[in-house]
Write a protein that holds these residues in place. Sequence first.
Motif, PDB file in Angstrom:
ATOM      1  N   ASP A 124     -10.071  -6.818  -3.132  1.00  0.00           N
ATOM      2  CA  ASP A 124     -10.244  -5.826  -4.215  1.00  0.00           C
ATOM      3  C   ASP A 124      -9.757  -4.480  -3.678  1.00  0.00           C
ATOM      4  O   ASP A 124      -9.812  -4.229  -2.476  1.00  0.00           O
ATOM      5  N   PHE A 125      -9.270  -3.607  -4.588  1.00  0.00           N
ATOM      6  CA  PHE A 125      -8.767  -2.316  -4.105  1.00  0.00           C
ATOM      7  C   PHE A 125      -9.866  -1.287  -3.884  1.00  0.00           C
ATOM      8  O   PHE A 125      -9.605  -0.196  -3.402  1.00  0.00           O
ATOM      9  N   LYS A 127     -10.331 -12.855 -12.232  1.00  0.00           N
ATOM     10  CA  LYS A 127     -11.250 -12.814 -13.382  1.00  0.00           C
ATOM     11  C   LYS A 127     -11.471 -11.344 -13.742  1.00  0.00           C
ATOM     12  O   LYS A 127     -12.188 -10.631 -13.064  1.00  0.00           O
ATOM     13  N   GLY A 146      -9.003  -8.994  -7.035  1.00  0.00           N
ATOM     14  CA  GLY A 146      -9.852  -8.147  -7.884  1.00  0.00           C
ATOM     15  C   GLY A 146     -11.241  -8.742  -7.997  1.00  0.00           C
ATOM     16  O   GLY A 146     -11.851  -8.754  -9.057  1.00  0.00           O
ATOM     17  N   CYS A 147     -11.760  -9.208  -6.861  1.00  0.00           N
ATOM     18  CA  CYS A 147     -13.029  -9.974  -6.864  1.00  0.00           C
ATOM     19  C   CYS A 147     -14.236  -9.095  -7.195  1.00  0.00           C
ATOM     20  O   CYS A 147     -15.243  -9.599  -7.693  1.00  0.00           O
ATOM     21  N   GLY A 148     -14.151  -7.775  -6.898  1.00  0.00           N
ATOM     22  CA  GLY A 148     -15.314  -6.922  -7.133  1.00  0.00           C
ATOM     23  C   GLY A 148     -16.543  -7.500  -6.461  1.00  0.00           C
ATOM     24  O   GLY A 148     -16.498  -7.943  -5.304  1.00  0.00           O
ATOM     25  N   HIS A 181     -18.591   0.354  -8.962  1.00  0.00           N
ATOM     26  CA  HIS A 181     -19.200  -0.554  -7.981  1.00  0.00           C
ATOM     27  C   HIS A 181     -20.357   0.100  -7.229  1.00  0.00           C
ATOM     28  O   HIS A 181     -21.263  -0.589  -6.777  1.00  0.00           O
ATOM     29  N   TRP A 224     -13.218   2.397 -10.461  1.00  0.00           N
ATOM     30  CA  TRP A 224     -13.895   1.193  -9.947  1.00  0.00           C
ATOM     31  C   TRP A 224     -14.780   1.494  -8.746  1.00  0.00           C
ATOM     32  O   TRP A 224     -15.839   0.890  -8.581  1.00  0.00           O
ATOM     33  N   THR A 275     -21.906  -6.655 -10.748  1.00  0.00           N
ATOM     34  CA  THR A 275     -21.857  -7.424 -11.997  1.00  0.00           C
ATOM     35  C   THR A 275     -20.965  -8.639 -11.816  1.00  0.00           C
ATOM     36  O   THR A 275     -19.982  -8.587 -11.087  1.00  0.00           O
ATOM     37  N   SER A 315      -7.430  -4.544  -0.771  1.00  0.00           N
ATOM     38  CA  SER A 315      -6.012  -4.731  -1.060  1.00  0.00           C
ATOM     39  C   SER A 315      -5.748  -4.395  -2.529  1.00  0.00           C
ATOM     40  O   SER A 315      -6.532  -4.764  -3.409  1.00  0.00           O
ATOM     41  N   ASP A 316      -4.645  -3.697  -2.768  1.00  0.00           N
ATOM     42  CA  ASP A 316      -4.240  -3.379  -4.142  1.00  0.00           C
ATOM     43  C   ASP A 316      -3.296  -4.482  -4.617  1.00  0.00           C
ATOM     44  O   ASP A 316      -2.225  -4.686  -4.031  1.00  0.00           O
ATOM     45  N   ALA A 317      -3.692  -5.172  -5.654  1.00  0.00           N
ATOM     46  CA  ALA A 317      -2.924  -6.334  -6.110  1.00  0.00           C
ATOM     47  C   ALA A 317      -1.540  -5.960  -6.639  1.00  0.00           C
ATOM     48  O   ALA A 317      -0.693  -6.820  -6.821  1.00  0.00           O
ATOM     49  N   ARG A 318      -1.290  -4.657  -6.852  1.00  0.00           N
ATOM     50  CA  ARG A 318       0.045  -4.233  -7.290  1.00  0.00           C
ATOM     51  C   ARG A 318       1.010  -4.128  -6.112  1.00  0.00           C
ATOM     52  O   ARG A 318       2.214  -4.067  -6.288  1.00  0.00           O
ATOM     53  N   TRP A 352     -18.527 -10.638 -14.088  1.00  0.00           N
ATOM     54  CA  TRP A 352     -17.918 -10.404 -15.395  1.00  0.00           C
ATOM     55  C   TRP A 352     -17.620 -11.713 -16.138  1.00  0.00           C
ATOM     56  O   TRP A 352     -17.269 -12.727 -15.526  1.00  0.00           O
ATOM     57  N   SER A 368     -18.087 -10.194  -7.593  1.00  0.00           N
ATOM     58  CA  SER A 368     -18.228 -11.592  -8.028  1.00  0.00           C
ATOM     59  C   SER A 368     -18.497 -12.510  -6.830  1.00  0.00           C
ATOM     60  O   SER A 368     -17.912 -12.344  -5.759  1.00  0.00           O
TER      61      SER A 368
HETATM   62  C1  LIG Z   1     -13.557  -6.332 -14.683  1.00  0.00           C
HETATM   63  S1  LIG Z   1     -13.805  -6.195 -12.953  1.00  0.00           S
HETATM   64  C2  LIG Z   1     -13.919  -7.914 -12.475  1.00  0.00           C
HETATM   65  C3  LIG Z   1     -14.584  -8.110 -11.128  1.00  0.00           C
HETATM   66  C4  LIG Z   1     -14.770  -9.575 -10.737  1.00  0.00           C
HETATM   67  N1  LIG Z   1     -13.508 -10.276 -10.683  1.00  0.00           N
HETATM   68  C5  LIG Z   1     -15.712 -10.292 -11.672  1.00  0.00           C
HETATM   69  O1  LIG Z   1     -15.251 -11.144 -12.435  1.00  0.00           O
HETATM   70  O2  LIG Z   1     -16.900 -10.017 -11.649  1.00  0.00           O
HETATM   71  C6  LIG Z   1     -12.158  -5.766 -12.384  1.00  0.00           C
HETATM   72  C7  LIG Z   1     -12.035  -5.718 -10.874  1.00  0.00           C
HETATM   73  O3  LIG Z   1     -10.674  -5.581 -10.527  1.00  0.00           O
HETATM   74  C8  LIG Z   1     -10.565  -4.630  -9.485  1.00  0.00           C
HETATM   75  N2  LIG Z   1      -9.205  -4.100  -9.599  1.00  0.00           N
HETATM   76  C9  LIG Z   1      -8.650  -3.434 -10.640  1.00  0.00           C
HETATM   77  N3  LIG Z   1      -7.366  -3.134 -10.394  1.00  0.00           N
HETATM   78  C10 LIG Z   1      -7.100  -3.642  -9.154  1.00  0.00           C
HETATM   79  C11 LIG Z   1      -5.937  -3.666  -8.338  1.00  0.00           C
HETATM   80  N4  LIG Z   1      -4.795  -3.078  -8.721  1.00  0.00           N
HETATM   81  N5  LIG Z   1      -6.003  -4.292  -7.141  1.00  0.00           N
HETATM   82  C12 LIG Z   1      -7.161  -4.868  -6.725  1.00  0.00           C
HETATM   83  N6  LIG Z   1      -8.303  -4.858  -7.440  1.00  0.00           N
HETATM   84  C13 LIG Z   1      -8.269  -4.251  -8.642  1.00  0.00           C
HETATM   85  C14 LIG Z   1     -11.687  -3.637  -9.734  1.00  0.00           C
HETATM   86  O4  LIG Z   1     -12.083  -2.934  -8.569  1.00  0.00           O
HETATM   87  C15 LIG Z   1     -12.785  -4.568 -10.226  1.00  0.00           C
HETATM   88  O5  LIG Z   1     -13.561  -5.055  -9.164  1.00  0.00           O
END
Ligand SMILES: C[S@@+](CC[C@H](N)C(=O)[O-])C[C@H]1O[C@@H](n2cnc3c(N)ncnc32)[C@H](O)[C@@H]1O
Length: 212
Positions: free
Chosen positions: A103-104, A143, A81-83, A14, A10, A19, A124-127, A21, A85
């Motif tokens: 987002d991580f 999302k 996991g906002c990336g 990024h 990721w 993007t 932040s890591d959502a896990r 999504w 967005s």
């Molecule tokens: C498919 S993209 C979606 C991004 C955004 N939510 C959107 O809809 O445009 C997945 C996102 O989840 C983040 N991500 C994946 N695993 C994660 C985790 N364990 N903790 C935090 N973010 C995570 C990635 O960095 C990425 O930005």
Amino acid sequence: MTALGTVEFWDSFHRREHTEWYLPVDVVVREVLCVHAELTAQLLRFATSQLASGGGSNGGPWEDAGRGQVSRKRPRILHSGCGSSTVGVVLQREHDCDVVNADFSEGVMDSMRALYPGCEFIRSDARDAAEFPSQSFDMVIDKGMFDSATARTEGRVETAKKLLDEAARVLATGGKYMIFSAFSNDELGQKDMTDMLVHPGFGGQVQASSIP
Ligand SMILES: C[S@@+](CC[C@H](N)C(=O)[O-])C[C@H]1O[C@@H](n2cnc3c(N)ncnc32)[C@H](O)[C@@H]1O
């Protein structure tokens, strides 16, 4: 673990592109605002019952402003996991919502902070979202994060459990975890999305609906 579940994948993604999504921002915002309105009503009922029973402030989402008055706090949203967005930005700026974006991937959080001053972006890591205290949000929006973190990835059942454990931990009583997913059960092959989402922290309740 395949690349899609890793921070390295990721970070590199990024760096290359920003993007949004799955869906246009206004469609997502509309869906979120429906749930936000339900949560606002739920919080109001809770505050009213607390005051009626003389409970006053309990450190929960509502504060007793004194003399029987309630100072309303808005539902707090974690956009996980906002990336890149802008859903959280639009919710905050155009709809006065209380949003923390996370987002991580450190790089995308840095660039989003620079692009949208006044909005909160936290790595932040959502896990294992230790940055956020237990019961500190009323709603988690996700999302595409659950999808990507569990897509055709070895250990995805454990990953799904960690994501749900943490979402349940950071949510206050009655809170909601709202996942926008593009996965059908077929695409997931060996797993059943609905089964995977059943978790004791949510009382085993999963509501699913499709957005045309
Ligand atoms: C498919 S993209 C979606 C991004 C955004 N939510 C959107 O809809 O445009 C997945 C996102 O989840 C983040 N991500 C994946 N695993 C994660 C985790 N364990 N903790 C935090 N973010 C995570 C990635 O960095 C990425 O930005």
